[in-house]
Scaffold this motif. Structure first.
Motif, PDB file in Angstrom:
ATOM      1  N   LYS A  16     -13.633 -45.631-111.690  1.00 33.03           N
ATOM      2  CA  LYS A  16     -13.117 -44.496-112.474  1.00 33.03           C
ATOM      3  C   LYS A  16     -14.187 -43.435-112.683  1.00 33.03           C
ATOM      4  O   LYS A  16     -13.914 -42.236-112.594  1.00 33.03           O
ATOM      5  CB  LYS A  16     -12.633 -44.993-113.846  1.00 33.03           C
ATOM      6  N   THR A  17     -15.378 -43.882-113.001  1.00 27.58           N
ATOM      7  CA  THR A  17     -16.474 -42.928-113.196  1.00 27.58           C
ATOM      8  C   THR A  17     -16.701 -42.115-111.938  1.00 27.58           C
ATOM      9  O   THR A  17     -16.863 -40.894-111.985  1.00 27.58           O
ATOM     10  CB  THR A  17     -17.772 -43.688-113.558  1.00 27.58           C
ATOM     11  N   ILE A  18     -16.678 -42.809-110.797  1.00 26.02           N
ATOM     12  CA  ILE A  18     -16.859 -42.098-109.527  1.00 26.02           C
ATOM     13  C   ILE A  18     -15.732 -41.083-109.321  1.00 26.02           C
ATOM     14  O   ILE A  18     -15.974 -39.933-108.943  1.00 26.02           O
ATOM     15  CB  ILE A  18     -16.910 -43.116-108.361  1.00 26.02           C
ATOM     16  N   SER A  20     -13.934 -39.648-111.572  1.00 25.00           N
ATOM     17  CA  SER A  20     -14.013 -38.558-112.554  1.00 25.00           C
ATOM     18  C   SER A  20     -15.022 -37.499-112.130  1.00 25.00           C
ATOM     19  O   SER A  20     -15.010 -36.375-112.605  1.00 25.00           O
ATOM     20  CB  SER A  20     -14.397 -39.123-113.929  1.00 25.00           C
ATOM     21  N   LYS A  21     -15.928 -37.897-111.216  1.00 30.63           N
ATOM     22  CA  LYS A  21     -16.926 -36.928-110.748  1.00 30.63           C
ATOM     23  C   LYS A  21     -16.543 -36.366-109.380  1.00 30.63           C
ATOM     24  O   LYS A  21     -17.367 -35.786-108.675  1.00 30.63           O
ATOM     25  CB  LYS A  21     -18.302 -37.589-110.678  1.00 30.63           C
ATOM     26  N   GLY A  22     -15.261 -36.584-109.018  1.00 33.10           N
ATOM     27  CA  GLY A  22     -14.781 -35.988-107.778  1.00 33.10           C
ATOM     28  C   GLY A  22     -14.938 -36.876-106.562  1.00 33.10           C
ATOM     29  O   GLY A  22     -14.575 -36.498-105.459  1.00 33.10           O
ATOM     30  N   GLY A  23     -15.455 -38.083-106.744  1.00 33.56           N
ATOM     31  CA  GLY A  23     -15.570 -39.001-105.619  1.00 33.56           C
ATOM     32  C   GLY A  23     -14.331 -39.864-105.504  1.00 33.56           C
ATOM     33  O   GLY A  23     -13.322 -39.638-106.181  1.00 33.56           O
ATOM     34  N   SER A  24     -14.414 -40.865-104.664  1.00 31.16           N
ATOM     35  CA  SER A  24     -13.268 -41.753-104.505  1.00 31.16           C
ATOM     36  C   SER A  24     -13.789 -43.152-104.229  1.00 31.16           C
ATOM     37  O   SER A  24     -14.649 -43.336-103.365  1.00 31.16           O
ATOM     38  CB  SER A  24     -12.402 -41.231-103.344  1.00 31.16           C
ATOM     39  N   ASP A 185     -30.040 -43.284-112.462  1.00 35.70           N
ATOM     40  CA  ASP A 185     -29.886 -42.209-111.476  1.00 35.70           C
ATOM     41  C   ASP A 185     -31.095 -42.137-110.542  1.00 35.70           C
ATOM     42  O   ASP A 185     -30.955 -41.883-109.347  1.00 35.70           O
ATOM     43  CB  ASP A 185     -29.743 -40.852-112.184  1.00 35.70           C
TER      44      ASP A 185
END
Lengths: 215, 215, 215, 215
Positions: A16-18, A20-24, A185
């Motif tokens: 979900k976090t991914i 939410s940042k436009g990834g998949s 990060d």
């Protein structure tokens, strides 16, 4: 991207976090110490998909650590640490080699620790597993590098500034101060740079620690 | 940027190349094994300049290699290899520490080789110097890391696809094929990424080799 | 036996001790960092003598240690540590190889320290020299082993229970207690056993430390 | 003395050889990867006997080696190598620690290989197990050394001039020539010398190889 792990909750959270940042990302519940799970994960991940390149980066990151009294250590616990710390890495590394070598490209990253190179009192179980994983990574690098597969081992030395430490040991986060723990990060960036390395200059091993870490 | 080296021709060439790509570089003729030269270089480089940040990246890259018959090796030659491979690194490392520690930031990168970790027949002179340089880098990292200085050692394992090899041993370039030698840009990119690492996850050592390299 | 060293007093004392125990030793004043001294020593030692076998064991044991502030370290001192810790070893190792290889037998032992493998803060000068000596020993072992010369490196990790420590730092001897410091005889016994090893099973490296030593 | 092993024939043969040379040995059939077997062996060996000192030397020597294609390697085989190469060492090491620490003395020796420090192609399974065993030995040494237990790791690098090689690969014995393979007696002598070391100068690691061995 595929996020594999034992706990559905955790990996769905990551997916979900991914997103939410436009990834998949696909969350795939996987017990990495179970051969059929690992094979199924790779079957799934390697299936061609419209508009997607085939998988070419695998990161093995499983493991945990705990100081244990050697003389009280049960055979089961010693084995458990090896299963997650080394055997699961073998299953993932072997599947990755099976799938990537025919393609002639791909990156396989294994996560190590200072225990990968040194056995300290109370950490025999951990160091034995981690040193095994390191040798696995080395053997794979030497064998599959010339076939186009980049295999690297990242020695993570120090506490990680993540949920586990922040929840369970907030005093350590406090005590170390900003940048005194490994940034998530910052770790991810190094994995990413390893993935980006052209084959004319591949790293096999790199260590990462916070600037304050004693080593 | 400052390009320091023994030969004015070579370093001016490098400075011109940098300028031609829109950068700016001073060529400073420096004999890295001469204390006064190294001090003068740092005096020059650390002088505040309008519109420029102060120096914060130092890379020690001096050295050469050659297989030599151990029993025929003169004391002078053994010492020369140490002067360029280790002593010059000490002079540069010490000046860097003197200047950077008060600022609490900066990166110092040392270039190693496979000889830094292993002594092969015919390379005692080289390995003795390079292993010394590695220990220097480790000592500095352990001492100055907590003071904000990032010291790393890059093990360059393999032939470099640069002018020296292309001119002197074109057959090797031919034989290894594309990407079979270390790419200069690829090496530089790794140095750059080390420089960019945030202090929450610093590497102390990384090895680089072409995918085909036997190790 | 030949006892070589810088100080006539000290080595004559050693020779006397050996004589008092029924042995026989020549004290030869030698500055091990001076090429002509080392050559002269070997010329002397290799001269055939009635009733004596020719020399076949060489031990290089020179060196000292001291924690020094890196930023205050003079170039001269850094070099001095290398001269005694590494360069003298090269001179002795090279002469030994020149004399022993034609005979096809002999043992050359180098004394290392924990600084041979690791650079700690304040010990860059020491570790750089000792790591160089270790690489020298490795290169020699790989080259001359197959020619019948046994070259080994002994990592001495810990304080030695000898005159120097007993005179200068009696409190340490007190604090460590019996066997808490390296016994001189125990060290000598290991050197002796290395010398005795048949060529079908030679050690290249061994570490020695007191049972209490933290490592 | 107790000779433990999987095969009754083999260990009885060893016991007989010892007896024929005037020694005395019990052959105890033991599957070293089975916890109850190892515990039973120690129960037996530590039982006080009239006229005999209690056990104070334990040598873990189990293991085998074979080059295997990584991508064809079954999970079972990878695990088998670990069981014999590492897990059995844990069981023996833990029992030894449990029994010897209360006595405050004793020696535990583990047998390693060059794969203990380096992963070569086709040997991931072996190196992963052996590196694990090495870390176990290191952890034990660091923990139990100060409690009087000497734990050492012997890196055996090269073919052993024993029955297995002489029967299965006589051409290698031929090719290497006298002393070109590791002598069994020479290996045993080193184990014996490790056992004899006084606690003021204990070795933690030593490597052994024939003079001709490439390394």
């Amino acid at each position: 991207m595929f996020v594999a792990g034992r706990s559905a909750d955790k990996i769905e959270q990551v997916a979900k976090t991914i997103a939410s940042k436009g990834g998949s990302a696909d969350a795939v519940v996987t017990e990495t110490t179970r051969e059929e799970d690992v094979i199924r994960l790779f079957d799934h991940a390697m299936t061609p998909r419209a508009g997607l390149d085939s998988l070419d980066l695998v990161a093995y990151n499983a493991g945990n650590n705990r100081k244990l009294d050697f003389r009280e250590l049960s055979a089961e616990l010693f084995e458990d640490f090896w299963r997650i710390g080394c055997f699961g890495g073998f299953l993932v590394g072997r599947e990755a080699a099976r799938r990537l070598v025919p393609l002639g490209r791909g990156t396989v990253l294994f996560t190590g620790a200072s225990g990968s190179m040194r056995g300290k009192p109370g950490f025999a179980h951990f160091a034995a597993a981690k040193a095994g994983l390191r040798m696995l990574a080395q053997s794979m690098a030497r064998e599959f590098g010339p076939q186009g597969i980049h295999v690297a081992h990242v020695v993570i030395d120090g506490g990680i500034n993540g949920d586990r430490l922040r929840l369970n040991r907030p005093e350590i986060v406090q005590e170390r101060g900003e940048d005194g723990l490994l940034g998530v990060d910052a770790i991810a960036e190094t994995y990413w740079q390893l993935y980006r390395q052209p084959r004319s200059a591949w790293a096999q091993e790199i260590d990462l620690r916070p600037y304050k870490e004693n080593f």
